[in-house]
Design a protein around this motif. Structure first.
Motif, PDB file in Angstrom:
ATOM      1  N   ASN A 116      -0.053  12.808  -0.706  1.00 21.11           N
ATOM      2  CA  ASN A 116      -0.408  12.581  -1.914  1.00 21.11           C
ATOM      3  C   ASN A 116       0.527  12.458  -2.986  1.00 21.11           C
ATOM      4  O   ASN A 116       0.583  12.691  -4.057  1.00 21.11           O
ATOM      5  CB  ASN A 116      -1.475  13.532  -2.729  1.00 21.11           C
ATOM      6  CG  ASN A 116      -2.776  13.442  -2.154  1.00 21.11           C
ATOM      7  OD1 ASN A 116      -3.500  12.268  -2.112  1.00 21.11           O
ATOM      8  ND2 ASN A 116      -3.341  14.167  -1.450  1.00 21.11           N
ATOM      9  N   LEU A 117       1.893  11.878  -2.442  1.00 19.74           N
ATOM     10  CA  LEU A 117       2.847  11.630  -3.329  1.00 19.74           C
ATOM     11  C   LEU A 117       3.312  10.018  -3.105  1.00 19.74           C
ATOM     12  O   LEU A 117       4.299   9.693  -2.477  1.00 19.74           O
ATOM     13  CB  LEU A 117       3.949  12.583  -2.815  1.00 19.74           C
ATOM     14  CG  LEU A 117       3.936  13.835  -3.262  1.00 19.74           C
ATOM     15  CD1 LEU A 117       4.971  14.813  -2.529  1.00 19.74           C
ATOM     16  CD2 LEU A 117       3.742  14.145  -4.515  1.00 19.74           C
ATOM     17  N   GLY A 118       2.402   9.207  -3.768  1.00 22.10           N
ATOM     18  CA  GLY A 118       2.724   7.778  -3.720  1.00 22.10           C
ATOM     19  C   GLY A 118       3.981   7.273  -4.557  1.00 22.10           C
ATOM     20  O   GLY A 118       4.007   6.032  -4.490  1.00 22.10           O
ATOM     21  N   GLY A 119       4.725   8.230  -5.118  1.00 29.95           N
ATOM     22  CA  GLY A 119       5.486   7.768  -6.288  1.00 29.95           C
ATOM     23  C   GLY A 119       6.890   7.708  -5.336  1.00 29.95           C
ATOM     24  O   GLY A 119       7.930   7.415  -5.999  1.00 29.95           O
ATOM     25  N   PRO A 156       1.042   0.686   3.451  1.00 33.50           N
ATOM     26  CA  PRO A 156       0.004   1.409   2.603  1.00 33.50           C
ATOM     27  C   PRO A 156      -1.213   2.129   3.087  1.00 33.50           C
ATOM     28  O   PRO A 156      -1.673   1.584   4.152  1.00 33.50           O
ATOM     29  CB  PRO A 156      -0.428   0.753   1.517  1.00 33.50           C
ATOM     30  CG  PRO A 156       0.576  -0.568   1.416  1.00 33.50           C
ATOM     31  CD  PRO A 156       1.104  -0.664   2.598  1.00 33.50           C
ATOM     32  N   THR A 157      -1.295   3.135   2.910  1.00 31.26           N
ATOM     33  CA  THR A 157      -2.718   4.092   3.731  1.00 31.26           C
ATOM     34  C   THR A 157      -3.759   4.253   2.693  1.00 31.26           C
ATOM     35  O   THR A 157      -4.678   4.735   3.240  1.00 31.26           O
ATOM     36  CB  THR A 157      -2.211   5.536   4.325  1.00 31.26           C
ATOM     37  OG1 THR A 157      -1.688   6.330   3.123  1.00 31.26           O
ATOM     38  CG2 THR A 157      -0.874   5.045   5.252  1.00 31.26           C
ATOM     39  N   HIS A 158      -3.748   4.075   1.430  1.00 34.51           N
ATOM     40  CA  HIS A 158      -4.666   4.486   0.588  1.00 34.51           C
ATOM     41  C   HIS A 158      -4.592   3.221  -0.444  1.00 34.51           C
ATOM     42  O   HIS A 158      -3.591   2.664  -1.200  1.00 34.51           O
ATOM     43  CB  HIS A 158      -4.352   5.683  -0.148  1.00 34.51           C
ATOM     44  CG  HIS A 158      -5.571   5.998  -1.211  1.00 34.51           C
ATOM     45  ND1 HIS A 158      -5.457   5.751  -2.496  1.00 34.51           N
ATOM     46  CD2 HIS A 158      -6.590   6.650  -1.032  1.00 34.51           C
ATOM     47  CE1 HIS A 158      -6.509   6.134  -3.233  1.00 34.51           C
ATOM     48  NE2 HIS A 158      -7.178   6.512  -2.294  1.00 34.51           N
ATOM     49  N   SER A 163      -4.279  -0.332  -7.038  1.00 31.77           N
ATOM     50  CA  SER A 163      -3.018   0.020  -6.588  1.00 31.77           C
ATOM     51  C   SER A 163      -3.191   0.247  -5.148  1.00 31.77           C
ATOM     52  O   SER A 163      -4.134   0.263  -4.506  1.00 31.77           O
ATOM     53  CB  SER A 163      -2.425   1.463  -7.168  1.00 31.77           C
ATOM     54  OG  SER A 163      -3.500   2.552  -6.694  1.00 31.77           O
ATOM     55  N   GLN A 164      -1.869   0.462  -4.220  1.00 36.99           N
ATOM     56  CA  GLN A 164      -1.704   0.623  -3.047  1.00 36.99           C
ATOM     57  C   GLN A 164      -0.483   1.434  -2.687  1.00 36.99           C
ATOM     58  O   GLN A 164       0.286   1.277  -3.373  1.00 36.99           O
ATOM     59  CB  GLN A 164      -1.714  -0.730  -2.122  1.00 36.99           C
ATOM     60  CG  GLN A 164      -0.614  -1.438  -2.346  1.00 36.99           C
ATOM     61  CD  GLN A 164      -0.806  -2.935  -1.755  1.00 36.99           C
ATOM     62  OE1 GLN A 164      -1.783  -3.305  -1.251  1.00 36.99           O
ATOM     63  NE2 GLN A 164       0.540  -3.574  -1.339  1.00 36.99           N
ATOM     64  N   SER A 165      -0.984   2.434  -1.922  1.00 39.07           N
ATOM     65  CA  SER A 165       0.102   3.461  -1.632  1.00 39.07           C
ATOM     66  C   SER A 165       0.113   4.093  -0.348  1.00 39.07           C
ATOM     67  O   SER A 165      -0.623   4.086   0.505  1.00 39.07           O
ATOM     68  CB  SER A 165      -0.088   4.882  -2.564  1.00 39.07           C
ATOM     69  OG  SER A 165      -0.339   4.363  -3.852  1.00 39.07           O
ATOM     70  N   ILE A 166       1.307   4.709  -0.315  1.00 37.45           N
ATOM     71  CA  ILE A 166       1.592   5.295   1.206  1.00 37.45           C
ATOM     72  C   ILE A 166       1.521   6.733   0.915  1.00 37.45           C
ATOM     73  O   ILE A 166       2.355   7.516   0.335  1.00 37.45           O
ATOM     74  CB  ILE A 166       3.179   5.077   1.726  1.00 37.45           C
ATOM     75  CG1 ILE A 166       3.209   3.626   2.152  1.00 37.45           C
ATOM     76  CG2 ILE A 166       3.123   5.740   3.138  1.00 37.45           C
ATOM     77  CD1 ILE A 166       4.730   3.465   2.590  1.00 37.45           C
TER      78      ILE A 166
END
Length: 208
Positions: A116-119, A156-158, A163-166
């Protein structure tokens, strides 16, 4: 298989959830029905849970050692960091476990999970502008660099409407052993990370 958010508890037997043919290693959350991590290893292979890596409730992490043919052992970890766990201690505990593994013996190390660190911009191991929880993002980057770990998930996984994030990552200290990394449709709001490797686990002896 490395899994997060199993939502299991002590009253649910592993045979009720997981298929036959696997040794199930799990760490259930004790405080509520959410969270929980697990690792499944085929019962054809030699594996064990190192006693010195069994963690307390400071963080949700689980480690299993798999014996490899003609190569150092593989330490496989499952880690889950809930979005609301933003204190430094949560990742500090993980960093100590990784450091203990690295300094105890020559080995391969795999660590997967939902951080949970998409930044984090994993192309150059830097923090994105306006990243949420930038302190923990930097902390994870430092853990990777201090322990020579490479993050191999690039898709990306989410996804949300905006937005889209790893969020789901896979760390290794030897990326040459990873033949293929692919993100495939999942069964929740997160996709599945598929890893293909040429490591060959040592087979367990069967009692006849």
């Amino acid at each position: 298989m490395i899994g997060n958010e199993s939502w299991l508890h002590k009253d649910i037997d592993s045979t009720e959830v997981f298929p036959q043919g696997y040794i199930v290693y799990r760490k259930d959350r004790k405080t509520d029905v959410h969270g929980g991590v697990f690792i499944l290893i085929s019962d054809k292979y030699l594996s064990s849970e190192p006693p010195d890596l069994k963690s307390d409730d400071t963080s949700e992490q689980l480690w299993v050692k798999v014996q490899i043919i003609g190569s150092p052992d593989l330490y496989m970890g499952s880690f889950y960091k809930p979005p609301n766990k933003t204190d430094e201690d949560y990742l500090t505990h993980l960093g100590k476990s990784i450091s203990r593994i690295r300094h105890s013996e020559n080995c391969h190390l795999w660590l997967g999970g939902d951080f949970n660190l998409g930044g984090i911009d994993w192309n150059n191991y830097s923090i994105k502008q306006k990243a949420y929880n930038s302190k923990q993002c930097q902390q994870l980057i430092d853990i990777c660099q201090d322990n020579y770990l490479e993050q191999v998930v690039t898709t990306p996984t989410h996804y949300t409407e905006t937005s889209q994030s790893i969020l789901d990552i896979f760390l290794t200290n030897n990326s040459s052993l990873v033949n293929k990394t692919e993100v495939i449709p999942g069964i929740s709001d997160h996709e599945i990370v598929y890893i293909e490797s040429n490591l060959k686990p040592r087979r367990a002896k069967k009692n006849i």
